[in-house]
Write a protein that holds these residues in place. Sequence first.
Motif, PDB file in Angstrom:
ATOM      1  N   VAL A  34       3.694  -8.887   2.187  1.00  0.00           N
ATOM      2  CA  VAL A  34       2.604  -7.991   1.792  1.00  0.00           C
ATOM      3  C   VAL A  34       2.718  -6.619   2.445  1.00  0.00           C
ATOM      4  O   VAL A  34       2.805  -5.587   1.776  1.00  0.00           O
ATOM      5  N   SER A  35       2.737  -6.612   3.782  1.00  0.00           N
ATOM      6  CA  SER A  35       2.602  -5.332   4.483  1.00  0.00           C
ATOM      7  C   SER A  35       3.907  -4.545   4.547  1.00  0.00           C
ATOM      8  O   SER A  35       3.897  -3.363   4.908  1.00  0.00           O
ATOM      9  N   GLY A  36       5.020  -5.183   4.200  1.00  0.00           N
ATOM     10  CA  GLY A  36       6.277  -4.446   4.178  1.00  0.00           C
ATOM     11  C   GLY A  36       6.221  -3.264   3.228  1.00  0.00           C
ATOM     12  O   GLY A  36       6.758  -2.179   3.518  1.00  0.00           O
ATOM     13  N   LEU A  89      -1.447  -7.745  -9.300  1.00  0.00           N
ATOM     14  CA  LEU A  89      -0.364  -7.536  -8.340  1.00  0.00           C
ATOM     15  C   LEU A  89      -0.499  -8.477  -7.149  1.00  0.00           C
ATOM     16  O   LEU A  89       0.481  -9.128  -6.749  1.00  0.00           O
ATOM     17  N   LEU A  90      -1.699  -8.564  -6.594  1.00  0.00           N
ATOM     18  CA  LEU A  90      -1.910  -9.424  -5.425  1.00  0.00           C
ATOM     19  C   LEU A  90      -1.737 -10.895  -5.788  1.00  0.00           C
ATOM     20  O   LEU A  90      -1.112 -11.655  -5.038  1.00  0.00           O
ATOM     21  N   ALA A  97      -2.664  -9.735   6.202  1.00  0.00           N
ATOM     22  CA  ALA A  97      -1.829  -8.547   6.042  1.00  0.00           C
ATOM     23  C   ALA A  97      -2.381  -7.630   4.952  1.00  0.00           C
ATOM     24  O   ALA A  97      -2.274  -6.400   5.046  1.00  0.00           O
ATOM     25  N   THR A  98      -2.976  -8.214   3.914  1.00  0.00           N
ATOM     26  CA  THR A  98      -3.607  -7.402   2.866  1.00  0.00           C
ATOM     27  C   THR A  98      -4.798  -6.631   3.413  1.00  0.00           C
ATOM     28  O   THR A  98      -5.038  -5.483   3.037  1.00  0.00           O
ATOM     29  N   MET A  99      -5.535  -7.275   4.332  1.00  0.00           N
ATOM     30  CA  MET A  99      -6.681  -6.588   4.943  1.00  0.00           C
ATOM     31  C   MET A  99      -6.236  -5.457   5.859  1.00  0.00           C
ATOM     32  O   MET A  99      -6.782  -4.349   5.815  1.00  0.00           O
ATOM     33  N   VAL A 103      -8.328 -14.648   1.446  1.00  0.00           N
ATOM     34  CA  VAL A 103      -7.738 -14.060   0.240  1.00  0.00           C
ATOM     35  C   VAL A 103      -8.788 -13.243  -0.527  1.00  0.00           C
ATOM     36  O   VAL A 103      -8.499 -12.146  -1.027  1.00  0.00           O
ATOM     37  N   THR A 104     -10.003 -13.769  -0.601  1.00  0.00           N
ATOM     38  CA  THR A 104     -11.076 -13.058  -1.306  1.00  0.00           C
ATOM     39  C   THR A 104     -11.388 -11.724  -0.636  1.00  0.00           C
ATOM     40  O   THR A 104     -11.506 -10.680  -1.299  1.00  0.00           O
TER      41      THR A 104
END
Length: 256
Positions: free
Chosen positions: A83-85, A105-106, A170-172, A244-245
């Motif tokens: 994700v964060s890459g 995408l996610l 990582a998305t957060m 995830v939410t």
Amino acid sequence: MAMVTRVLRSEWTKIRSVRSTLWTLGMAVTVTVSIGTLISALVRHDYATLSAHDKRAFDPTFTSFAGTGLGQLAMIVFGVLVVSGEYGTGMIRTSLAAVPRRGVLLFCKIAVATLAALVVGLVTSCAAFATGQLMLGRYGASPGDPGVLRAVIGGGLYMTLITVFSMAVATMLRSPMLSLGVLMPFFFLISNILANVSVTRTFGAYLPDQAGQKIMRVVTPEDPPPYGPWGGFAIMALWVAVAVTVGYLLMKRRDA
């Protein structure tokens, strides 16, 4: 549907074309199996010296998973890198330009990485169990014993959920270093402290890793938590779903 298929293929290409992600998956297998094998061999060597109490509490299946604690760190790194890459390199802007629907995408990113983690997790769990029981010899367990198959499959599912949880965090946070700086100490140190200190033990039992690992146990401990193996797995799955939410909501509202 055609767009989803294309995005899934794109995400799979990203994963398999980056060496670091493949190395982390390989490291997860190597560390988990090798440490589990070593610990199982040591336990076999010292089994005769165990007290009667320790022999009753001995769980040969869970012993073979002794390397999971370190192996899961590699899965955490994998989830974070997937994700964060893109945030670290700025490629997330290109990805969002190609796929404006951020939810798609996610979802595709998580779906592809989850499938890869599941395959690796199941292979790792089966290999760790097989080599561990080989080292334990006559003290080992058989796949046909009650609860053993559930524990072996559960080991793979546990590593999969750890990966998804890491992707959500990582998305957060959007930063590889920040994500790893939060996840590594939490799972390697803080969670174990909270679960073993009397003041925080009740709360610690409901942390995602502590609850999720119960599915890998066959022998019930003396002071069991108020949930069974699948109950612990459900608690971990709930943590993952919430993470995830939250990650999706933040990704939807923030700029790239």
